[in-house]
Structure formats: structure tokens, C-alpha cells
Design a protein around this motif. Structure first.
Motif, PDB file in Angstrom:
ATOM      1  N   GLY A  48      30.848  46.845  26.845  1.00  0.00           N
ATOM      2  CA  GLY A  48      31.556  48.038  27.905  1.00  0.00           C
ATOM      3  C   GLY A  48      31.505  46.544  29.129  1.00  0.00           C
ATOM      4  N   GLY A  49      31.505  45.836  29.059  1.00  0.00           N
ATOM      5  CA  GLY A  49      32.399  44.823  29.500  1.00  0.00           C
ATOM      6  C   GLY A  49      33.712  44.540  29.906  1.00  0.00           C
ATOM      7  N   ALA A  50      34.207  43.894  30.676  1.00  0.00           N
ATOM      8  CA  ALA A  50      35.363  43.791  31.193  1.00  0.00           C
ATOM      9  C   ALA A  50      36.578  43.488  29.277  1.00  0.00           C
ATOM     10  CB  ALA A  50      36.555  43.392  31.808  1.00  0.00           C
ATOM     11  N   ASP A  51      36.097  42.608  29.049  1.00  0.00           N
ATOM     12  CA  ASP A  51      36.484  41.633  27.578  1.00  0.00           C
ATOM     13  C   ASP A  51      36.860  42.561  26.996  1.00  0.00           C
ATOM     14  OD1 ASP A  51      37.046  39.289  29.246  1.00  0.00           O
ATOM     15  OD2 ASP A  51      35.267  38.250  28.344  1.00  0.00           O
ATOM     16  N   SER A  52      35.814  43.264  25.902  1.00  0.00           N
ATOM     17  CA  SER A  52      35.710  44.686  24.914  1.00  0.00           C
ATOM     18  C   SER A  52      35.741  46.418  25.567  1.00  0.00           C
ATOM     19  CB  SER A  52      34.322  44.240  24.311  1.00  0.00           C
ATOM     20  OG  SER A  52      32.882  44.997  25.943  1.00  0.00           O
ATOM     21  N   THR A 144      37.318  35.620  24.666  1.00  0.00           N
ATOM     22  CA  THR A 144      38.915  35.138  25.565  1.00  0.00           C
ATOM     23  C   THR A 144      38.524  33.079  25.082  1.00  0.00           C
ATOM     24  OG1 THR A 144      37.518  35.152  27.824  1.00  0.00           O
ATOM     25  CG2 THR A 144      38.427  37.039  26.623  1.00  0.00           C
ATOM     26  N   ARG A 145      39.721  33.171  25.985  1.00  0.00           N
ATOM     27  CA  ARG A 145      39.725  31.640  25.298  1.00  0.00           C
ATOM     28  C   ARG A 145      38.681  31.471  26.796  1.00  0.00           C
ATOM     29  NH1 ARG A 145      45.760  30.156  27.626  1.00  0.00           N
ATOM     30  NH2 ARG A 145      45.338  31.297  29.829  1.00  0.00           N
ATOM     31  N   ASP A 146      38.640  31.525  27.631  1.00  0.00           N
ATOM     32  CA  ASP A 146      37.717  31.122  28.881  1.00  0.00           C
ATOM     33  C   ASP A 146      36.045  31.156  28.256  1.00  0.00           C
ATOM     34  OD1 ASP A 146      38.999  31.423  31.686  1.00  0.00           O
ATOM     35  OD2 ASP A 146      39.534  32.693  30.140  1.00  0.00           O
ATOM     36  N   ARG A 179      36.736  39.194  13.932  1.00  0.00           N
ATOM     37  CA  ARG A 179      38.341  39.056  14.054  1.00  0.00           C
ATOM     38  C   ARG A 179      38.146  38.407  16.341  1.00  0.00           C
ATOM     39  NH1 ARG A 179      41.902  39.318   9.402  1.00  0.00           N
ATOM     40  NH2 ARG A 179      40.309  39.454   7.720  1.00  0.00           N
ATOM     41  N   ARG A 180      38.781  37.666  16.620  1.00  0.00           N
ATOM     42  CA  ARG A 180      38.158  37.837  17.332  1.00  0.00           C
ATOM     43  C   ARG A 180      40.059  37.627  18.084  1.00  0.00           C
ATOM     44  NH1 ARG A 180      34.553  35.097  15.344  1.00  0.00           N
ATOM     45  NH2 ARG A 180      32.997  35.166  16.462  1.00  0.00           N
ATOM     46  N   PRO A 181      40.807  38.606  18.152  1.00  0.00           N
ATOM     47  CA  PRO A 181      42.228  38.992  19.143  1.00  0.00           C
ATOM     48  C   PRO A 181      43.056  37.800  20.568  1.00  0.00           C
ATOM     49  CG  PRO A 181      41.486  40.637  18.133  1.00  0.00           C
ATOM     50  CD  PRO A 181      40.582  39.875  17.769  1.00  0.00           C
ATOM     51  N   PHE A 182      42.023  37.992  20.872  1.00  0.00           N
ATOM     52  CA  PHE A 182      42.003  37.052  22.254  1.00  0.00           C
ATOM     53  C   PHE A 182      41.418  35.956  23.170  1.00  0.00           C
ATOM     54  CE2 PHE A 182      40.647  41.231  24.734  1.00  0.00           C
ATOM     55  CZ  PHE A 182      42.140  42.465  23.790  1.00  0.00           C
ATOM     56  N   LEU A 183      41.451  34.856  21.706  1.00  0.00           N
ATOM     57  CA  LEU A 183      41.302  33.286  22.068  1.00  0.00           C
ATOM     58  C   LEU A 183      42.292  32.542  22.664  1.00  0.00           C
ATOM     59  CD1 LEU A 183      39.367  32.045  18.576  1.00  0.00           C
ATOM     60  CD2 LEU A 183      38.741  32.996  20.966  1.00  0.00           C
ATOM     61  N   GLU A 184      43.750  33.574  23.064  1.00  0.00           N
ATOM     62  CA  GLU A 184      44.257  32.789  23.427  1.00  0.00           C
ATOM     63  C   GLU A 184      44.931  33.642  24.728  1.00  0.00           C
ATOM     64  OE1 GLU A 184      46.451  29.965  22.224  1.00  0.00           O
ATOM     65  OE2 GLU A 184      44.979  30.094  20.440  1.00  0.00           O
ATOM     66  N   LEU A 185      44.282  34.719  24.936  1.00  0.00           N
ATOM     67  CA  LEU A 185      44.352  34.967  26.257  1.00  0.00           C
ATOM     68  C   LEU A 185      42.961  34.712  26.884  1.00  0.00           C
ATOM     69  CD1 LEU A 185      45.574  39.025  25.275  1.00  0.00           C
ATOM     70  CD2 LEU A 185      46.577  36.982  26.122  1.00  0.00           C
ATOM     71  N   ASP A 186      43.365  34.365  28.670  1.00  0.00           N
ATOM     72  CA  ASP A 186      42.133  34.734  29.123  1.00  0.00           C
ATOM     73  C   ASP A 186      41.095  35.733  30.442  1.00  0.00           C
ATOM     74  OD1 ASP A 186      43.733  35.502  31.629  1.00  0.00           O
ATOM     75  OD2 ASP A 186      44.508  33.602  32.540  1.00  0.00           O
ATOM     76  N   ARG A 187      40.203  35.281  30.332  1.00  0.00           N
ATOM     77  CA  ARG A 187      39.297  36.825  30.807  1.00  0.00           C
ATOM     78  C   ARG A 187      39.940  37.133  31.488  1.00  0.00           C
ATOM     79  NH1 ARG A 187      34.097  33.899  31.814  1.00  0.00           N
ATOM     80  NH2 ARG A 187      33.948  33.618  29.651  1.00  0.00           N
ATOM     81  N   ARG A 191      40.625  41.451  31.889  1.00  0.00           N
ATOM     82  CA  ARG A 191      40.267  42.591  33.239  1.00  0.00           C
ATOM     83  C   ARG A 191      41.408  42.923  33.982  1.00  0.00           C
ATOM     84  NH1 ARG A 191      35.147  42.820  35.988  1.00  0.00           N
ATOM     85  NH2 ARG A 191      34.558  40.845  34.520  1.00  0.00           N
ATOM     86  N   LYS A 192      42.225  42.159  34.275  1.00  0.00           N
ATOM     87  CA  LYS A 192      43.797  43.228  34.751  1.00  0.00           C
ATOM     88  C   LYS A 192      43.678  44.266  34.542  1.00  0.00           C
ATOM     89  CE  LYS A 192      46.659  43.192  37.937  1.00  0.00           C
ATOM     90  NZ  LYS A 192      46.256  43.528  39.267  1.00  0.00           N
ATOM     91  N   ALA A 193      43.905  44.253  32.418  1.00  0.00           N
ATOM     92  CA  ALA A 193      44.245  45.254  32.000  1.00  0.00           C
ATOM     93  C   ALA A 193      43.330  46.237  32.221  1.00  0.00           C
ATOM     94  CB  ALA A 193      44.219  44.929  30.376  1.00  0.00           C
ATOM     95  N   CYS A 194      41.852  45.955  32.177  1.00  0.00           N
ATOM     96  CA  CYS A 194      41.090  47.434  32.709  1.00  0.00           C
ATOM     97  C   CYS A 194      41.441  48.237  33.798  1.00  0.00           C
ATOM     98  CB  CYS A 194      40.014  46.721  32.435  1.00  0.00           C
ATOM     99  SG  CYS A 194      38.956  46.384  30.676  1.00  0.00           S
ATOM    100  N   MET A 195      41.582  47.092  34.774  1.00  0.00           N
ATOM    101  CA  MET A 195      41.960  47.467  36.601  1.00  0.00           C
ATOM    102  C   MET A 195      42.811  48.664  36.605  1.00  0.00           C
ATOM    103  SD  MET A 195      42.556  45.869  39.666  1.00  0.00           S
ATOM    104  CE  MET A 195      44.047  45.342  39.404  1.00  0.00           C
ATOM    105  N   VAL A 196      44.580  48.432  35.439  1.00  0.00           N
ATOM    106  CA  VAL A 196      45.474  49.189  36.181  1.00  0.00           C
ATOM    107  C   VAL A 196      45.594  50.598  35.363  1.00  0.00           C
ATOM    108  CG1 VAL A 196      47.046  47.078  36.270  1.00  0.00           C
ATOM    109  CG2 VAL A 196      46.477  47.164  33.587  1.00  0.00           C
ATOM    110  N   GLN A 197      44.667  49.947  33.984  1.00  0.00           N
ATOM    111  CA  GLN A 197      44.740  51.285  32.581  1.00  0.00           C
ATOM    112  C   GLN A 197      43.135  52.228  33.811  1.00  0.00           C
ATOM    113  OE1 GLN A 197      45.596  50.934  28.579  1.00  0.00           O
ATOM    114  NE2 GLN A 197      43.862  48.858  29.385  1.00  0.00           N
ATOM    115  N   SER A 198      42.287  51.548  34.498  1.00  0.00           N
ATOM    116  CA  SER A 198      41.178  52.982  35.121  1.00  0.00           C
ATOM    117  C   SER A 198      40.187  52.435  34.014  1.00  0.00           C
ATOM    118  CB  SER A 198      41.964  53.907  36.015  1.00  0.00           C
ATOM    119  OG  SER A 198      42.835  54.130  36.917  1.00  0.00           O
ATOM    120  N   LEU A 199      39.875  51.265  33.642  1.00  0.00           N
ATOM    121  CA  LEU A 199      38.764  52.025  32.208  1.00  0.00           C
ATOM    122  C   LEU A 199      37.954  51.412  33.219  1.00  0.00           C
ATOM    123  CD1 LEU A 199      40.653  50.082  29.533  1.00  0.00           C
ATOM    124  CD2 LEU A 199      39.889  52.512  29.284  1.00  0.00           C
ATOM    125  N   PRO A 200      37.264  51.969  33.398  1.00  0.00           N
ATOM    126  CA  PRO A 200      35.296  51.897  33.481  1.00  0.00           C
ATOM    127  C   PRO A 200      34.531  50.843  33.030  1.00  0.00           C
ATOM    128  CG  PRO A 200      34.820  53.654  32.938  1.00  0.00           C
ATOM    129  CD  PRO A 200      36.383  53.065  32.547  1.00  0.00           C
TER     130      PRO A 200
END
Length: 341
Positions: A48-52, A144-146, A179-187, A191-200
Motif C-alpha cells: 500500500g506504500g508508494a513504491d508498491s 527502488t534505487r534508494d 523480480r525488482r523492476p525499480f532498482l534503477e529508479l529512485d523513490r 511517489r510522483k507516479a502515484c501522485m499524478v495518477q491520484s493513487l492513494p
């Protein structure tokens, strides 16, 4: 107009992983029969966190394009009041994204290895069970990368060697299940992707609790490093993980091949032949032998292997070395004997 750059980035990362999975699926099916295989099922592990949540949304968007079935699973650790209600909310959100099947799994977290390690062990056991129950080809994880940078620093603090510095693998688990698709992406991208898609999203209070080592590292350690060394520390640590993993894989392969050459006809390790090997290769053989004898890999640290190594390199008649799992290593007649009891 295309999607927001953050949304495009997470979707591309997931698309690449799904392409790999589909290729592997078809290759395996082709080796077994000539029939067109049914579409594989891919699950997303979602807290339920931003990354997942970003990962779940990208999976839901990309999977229909490739003919892949997509589902989800959330694990209720039961460590906070109302955790069952939050798990139910995550299930609802995943279903609203169009994922099916979706599971909520409750686990009991033990104490072995500390609270963070115990929770992780319980979580992966639950994910393994869910994947096997549904026949899933893979489970996607939102690290994520972080997260990778934090893992490298934790490994450095433990002094556990190059394998620990290699962090998390993009592909891990039995038959490459995780599989970890986001290891090259930052946290922040997730979070920004969730915000612009209005994902809680739900921010786990444990992630900000200084009682947890990773939380202190995230909120105090890494910011202090960036203040002292400048921006780019996270990227440098993630790069260190990639390079260290390549080196560790090469040394593991060397050790696997060399092991057969240092055993006698009875299968015992010969100390003189072990002594002739480079230390990095020799210690890997010793670790493999200890695990094969019953020592739990997660409890076997560098200091244990160094003590066993001294039976080879600094032999002065010392006694047996006790290892985790009630495994004992001793030198007898020029041979190294590692067994339980």
C-alpha cells in the motif's frame, strides 16, 4: 500528450521485466511441447506504500498488452493496530486496478535475527506460498534505487564482504521468482507516479521509527552522507552494488568449480590444496561446505568463516570451531571436517 515522465518511467521498467518473463515462459513451454502455453500469471507484492502501489498500477497497465495475467498479494504482519483493515484496503485498491487474483495473507512474525529480519522472513515465506498456490511465474517487488543504497550501507556496516555489498539482485529466489523492476529508479519517481495518477498510498510509520536500523539510515545516515559528500551518493552506492554483484558472481563460479579439486576420494577437504587457493575463493568453499553441513546461511557471518579459515592458514593445533546450526569444523590429519555435532 503522453503520460507523465514518472508514470512513463515506471511503466517502461515493468514492461521490460514482463517481456523477459514472457520470453522465458515461451522458451520453457517450447522445450516441453509444441502447444501454445497458457498466459503466465505475475503477482505484485503490495504493502500500500508508494513504491508498491506505483508498481501495481504499472503492472495493471502493461500486462494486458502482453497477454499476461496480473494479480496481487499483500501481507499483514500484524505488527500495528488496524493492520488487518489496512490490508483489506490494499486488496480493494488492487482489485480496482483490475488485478485478479488478489490475496491478503496474515503472518506471525517471530524474533529470530531481530524484528526487521523476522518480518522479512515471514513476508517472503507468505509470498512464496501465495506464488505456489496460484502457480505464478513471478512476484514483482517494489524495491527502488534508494532501497538498494540502504542495503549496501547495511552490508558495509556488517563487514560481510563483497556479496553483502552487492545488495539486492534484480532477479532472485527459486527459479528467479522475485523480480525488482525499480532498482534503477529512485523513490521519488514512484511517489510522483502515484501522485499524478491520484493513487492513494499508505506511509508505514515503521519507516520513520528510529527504533529500526534501516529507518535511522534512511532519515539520518544517508542525508548526513549526502551533506558531507554531495549529491549522488545513492546513485554511487547502487552502482557499487552492480559492480560488486558481477565480481561476487564470478568468484562464486570459480569456487564452485574449484571445490571438486580440493576434495579427496572420500569427499573431505584437503587443507594443503585449500591453502593454495586465493583467499576469496577458499573462503567461499568453506562457506558452501558449512551451509551444506547444516549451518543456516543467514546466521553464517564473515567472522565465522574467518575462524574456520585459520584452521587452514594459521594451524597451531587449535580446537574445533563451533558454527551456527550446531555445525562444527575441525582439522584432522590434514583434512578439514565440517559436520553437525
Amino acid at each position: 500528450m503522453g503520460p507523465h515522465p514518472a508514470v512513463a518511467a515506471i511503466r517502461l521498467a515493468v514492461r521490460r521485466v514482463l517481456h523477459d518473463l514472457l520470453t522465458e515462459h515461451h522458451r520453457t513451454a517450447a522445450a516441453l511441447s509444441h502447444e501454445l502455453p497458457p498466459p503466465p500469471l505475475v503477482l505484485v507484492a503490495c504493502s500500500g506504500g508508494a513504491d508498491s502501489m506505483a508498481l501495481a498500477s504499472a503492472l495493471a497497465f502493461e500486462s494486458p498488452k502482453l497477454g499476461i495475467r496480473a494479480g496481487g498479494v499483500t501481507v499483514d504482519h500484524g505488527l500495528q493496530p488496524g493492520s488487518d483493515l489496512r490490508a483489506a484496503e490494499v486488496v480493494l485498491r488492487l482489485r480496482e486496478l483490475g488485478l485478479d487474483p488478489v490475496d491478503s495473507v496474515s503472518v506471525t512474525v517471530g524474533r529470530a535475527g531481530g524484528p526487521e529480519a523476522a518480518a522479512r522472513d515471514a513476508r517472503y515465506a507468505a509470498l512464496d506460498t501465495a506464488a505456489e498456490r496460484h502457480g505464478a511465474a513471478a512476484v514483482l517487488l517494489g524495491h527502488t534505487r534508494d532501497d538498494q543504497a540502504e542495503t549496501v550501507l547495511l552490508g558495509l556496516a556488517r563487514g560481510s564482504g563483497i556479496r553483502s555489498l552487492s545488495g539486492m539482485a534484480a532477479v532472485s529466489g527459486a527459479d528467479g521468482r522475485y523480480r525488482r523492476p525499480f532498482l534503477e529508479l529512485d523513490r521519488q519517481t514512484a511517489r510522483k507516479a502515484c501522485m499524478v495518477q491520484s493513487l492513494p498510498v499508505w506511509d508505514d510509520p515503521h519507516n520513520a521509527d528510529p527504533a529500526y536500523t534501516r529507518s535511522r539510515l534512511r532519515h539520518e545516515g544517508l542525508p548526513a552522507l549526502e551533506k558531507a559528500l554531495g549529491k549522488g551518493v545513492v546513485e554511487a552506492l547502487a552502482r557499487t552494488a552492480r559492480l560488486s554483484r558481477d565480481d561476487a558472481d564470478a568468484l562464486d563460479s570459480w569456487a564452485a568449480q574449484a571445490e571438486a579439486t580440493v576434495r579427496d576420494a572420500a569427499g573431505l577437504l584437503e587443507c594443503a590444496k585449500l591453502y593454495a587457493l586465493p583467499p576469496a575463493v577458499r573462503r567461499r568453499i568453506l562457506r558452501r561446505a558449512a551451509i551444506a553441513a547444516g549451518a543456516p546461511a543467514g546466521s553464517l557471518f564473515a567472522r565465522h568463516i574467518e575462524e574456520v579459515d585459520r584452521l587452514i592458514t594459521g594451524w597451531r593445533g587449535q580446537g574445533a570451531i563451533n558454527l551456527p546450526g550446531k555445525v562444527v569444523a575441525r582439522r584432522q590429519g590434514g583434512r578439514l571436517v565440517i559436520r553437525q555435532g
